[in-house]
Motif scaffolding. Structure first.
Motif, short mmCIF file in Angstrom:
data_model
loop_
_atom_site.label_atom_id
_atom_site.label_comp_id
_atom_site.label_asym_id
_atom_site.label_seq_id
_atom_site.Cartn_x
_atom_site.Cartn_y
_atom_site.Cartn_z
N ALA A 157 46.32 38.53 34.38
CA ALA A 157 46.71 39.60 35.04
C ALA A 157 47.27 40.64 34.28
O ALA A 157 47.13 42.05 34.40
CB ALA A 157 48.10 39.01 35.81
N VAL A 158 47.78 40.26 32.95
CA VAL A 158 48.31 41.46 32.15
C VAL A 158 47.21 42.24 31.42
O VAL A 158 47.04 43.32 31.47
CB VAL A 158 48.93 40.68 30.87
N TYR A 159 45.95 41.38 31.15
CA TYR A 159 44.82 42.25 30.78
C TYR A 159 44.31 43.28 31.82
O TYR A 159 44.00 44.52 31.72
CB TYR A 159 43.64 41.40 30.41
N GLU A 160 44.31 42.88 33.02
CA GLU A 160 43.87 43.50 34.17
C GLU A 160 44.82 44.80 34.29
O GLU A 160 44.27 46.05 34.64
CB GLU A 160 43.57 42.98 35.58
N ARG A 161 46.06 44.53 34.35
CA ARG A 161 46.94 45.55 34.71
C ARG A 161 47.02 46.60 33.32
O ARG A 161 46.87 47.90 33.61
CB ARG A 161 48.50 44.91 34.56
N ALA A 185 29.90 29.56 38.64
CA ALA A 185 30.91 29.85 39.88
C ALA A 185 31.99 30.76 39.41
O ALA A 185 32.23 31.78 40.06
CB ALA A 185 31.35 28.63 40.37
N TRP A 186 32.69 30.50 38.30
CA TRP A 186 33.83 31.36 37.77
C TRP A 186 33.46 32.72 37.61
O TRP A 186 34.09 33.67 37.76
CB TRP A 186 34.42 30.90 36.49
N ASN A 187 32.22 32.84 36.67
CA ASN A 187 31.96 34.17 36.21
C ASN A 187 31.39 34.92 37.47
O ASN A 187 31.83 36.28 37.69
CB ASN A 187 30.81 33.98 35.47
N LYS A 188 30.97 34.31 38.33
CA LYS A 188 30.45 35.19 39.89
C LYS A 188 31.72 35.54 40.53
O LYS A 188 31.90 36.58 41.00
CB LYS A 188 29.41 34.18 40.46
N ALA A 189 32.73 34.38 40.48
CA ALA A 189 34.15 35.00 41.22
C ALA A 189 34.88 36.23 40.85
O ALA A 189 35.13 37.09 41.48
CB ALA A 189 34.88 33.80 41.20
N ILE A 190 34.97 36.18 39.29
CA ILE A 190 35.55 37.30 38.51
C ILE A 190 34.60 38.52 38.93
O ILE A 190 35.37 39.78 39.04
CB ILE A 190 35.41 36.95 37.08
N SER A 191 33.45 38.58 38.84
CA SER A 191 32.61 39.76 39.40
C SER A 191 32.82 40.19 40.86
O SER A 191 32.85 41.48 41.09
CB SER A 191 31.01 39.54 38.94
N ILE A 192 33.21 39.31 41.63
CA ILE A 192 33.58 39.75 43.15
C ILE A 192 35.06 40.21 43.18
O ILE A 192 35.21 41.11 43.96
CB ILE A 192 33.38 38.70 43.96
N ALA A 214 39.70 39.14 37.72
CA ALA A 214 40.48 38.13 37.05
C ALA A 214 41.55 37.88 37.53
O ALA A 214 41.97 36.60 37.37
CB ALA A 214 40.52 38.57 35.47
N ALA A 215 42.39 38.95 37.78
CA ALA A 215 44.02 38.80 38.17
C ALA A 215 43.78 37.64 39.61
O ALA A 215 44.57 36.68 39.69
CB ALA A 215 44.55 39.81 38.55
N ARG A 216 42.93 38.13 40.86
CA ARG A 216 43.08 37.19 41.93
C ARG A 216 42.37 36.04 41.66
O ARG A 216 42.88 34.84 42.14
CB ARG A 216 42.38 38.12 42.85
#
Length: 301
Positions: free
Chosen positions: A117-121, A238-245, A248-250
């Motif tokens: 979340a910190v990185y995304e912010r 699955a994780w990599n695809k989830a982050i693309s959708i 990373a924070a969610r």
């Protein structure tokens, strides 16, 4: 309304993929603990990725070959992702399994969503009050769970290895948002698994020379197949695809489910203790996950 309904589908898929990876990875902490006395941690990590490469190769080798020029163009990014997500992260978790419990590993790893979340912010994304509140509630549940309700951090050496692993995984997850869109998911997996295994090779050889190998039994081979095929090939995809959708924070909010899953698995499989405090904190974590992962209602015009 139509646009909101169309967006809900991909978000639901992203959340489901993040949950799938989280549940599967929970089993990895149990296997790390179960293999700690029979397979040296570095050899565990190395064979995990060799098995993952073999599992992915039939589906990814041809696409990877077609994208070889593109992969060479982005070799710096691929090396960074391989180092953080393949070479370092799982090796640290395996090392932690020697001196700490599977439950502790799962709980401490739940710190990585904070870093995501910190990185995304820092990247300019708005997290939203609901997501931040859910993250804080889940994080509080994790802290109480790790501290045993006393809030005095009494870490074992293995706990420190897991903290380092959480930093590595959080950084890897944040880095995924920078993955060039033209690189396919399977070529990315195959390339990072291969590069990560190559970076592990020198320390694997050193471990084999200094510690010797391990005796392959039905139990050790079965667990290595689980972490190689299910926890690596399937869960990382699955994780990599989830982050693309969903970002990373969610996805990180969903990752807070991991200590709950690990606690239940370690109780059922390894016989690790679970009392009223664990149950209460699990409820707190789950509540935070539900709040933080929920999609905000669109404002009425």
């Amino acid at each position: 309304m139509g646009a909101a309904q169309r967006a809900a589908g991909p978000i639901g898929i992203g959340l489901a993929l993040a949950a799938l990876a989280t549940v599967v990875w929970s089993g990895s902490f149990v296997t790390s603990r179960a293999l700690a006395d029979s397979v040296p941690p570095i050899q565990h990590a190395f064979w995990r990725w060799i098995i993952a490469i073999v599992a992915v190769a039939p589906f990814a080798a041809r696409q990877t070959w077609r994208q070889r020029a593109l992969l060479r163009k982005h070799i710096g990014f691929l090396l960074a992702a391989s180092l953080l997500g393949v070479t370092i992260y799982n090796t640290l978790v395996n090392q932690a399994g020697v001196t700490t419990t599977a439950g502790n590993m799962g709980m401490i790893m739940a710190a990585s969503p904070v870093l995501m979340a910190v990185y995304e912010r820092l990247g300019g994304a708005r997290l939203g009050a609901r997501r931040v509140t859910g993250m804080l509630i889940a994080c509080a549940g994790v802290l109480v769970l790790v501290s045993g309700g006393s809030l005095s951090m009494d870490f074992a050496v293995g706990d420190l290895w897991v903290i380092a692993g959480a930093v590595s995984f959080g950084s890897y997850s944040a880095l995924l948002k920078r993955k060039p869109a033209e690189i396919g998911g399977l070529p990315f997996l195959f390339a990072t698994f291969t590069l990560g295994a190559l970076m592990l090779l020198p320390v694997f050889v050193a471990s084999y020379v200094l510690q010797g190998g391990f005796e392959p039994t039905v139990g050790t081979i079965s667990l290595l197949l689980y972490v190689g095929v299910v926890s690596s090939a399937i869960a990382f995809f699955a994780w990599n695809k989830a982050i693309s959708i969903i970002g990373a924070a969610r996805a990180g909010v969903i990752y807070y489910l991991q200590p709950v899953c690990v606690a239940l698995l370690s109780f059922a499989v390894l016989g690790e203790a679970m009392g009223w405090l664990q149950v209460m904190c699990m409820a707190l974590i789950l509540g935070g996950v539900v709040l933080g992962a929920a999609r905000a209602k669109p404002r009425s015009e």
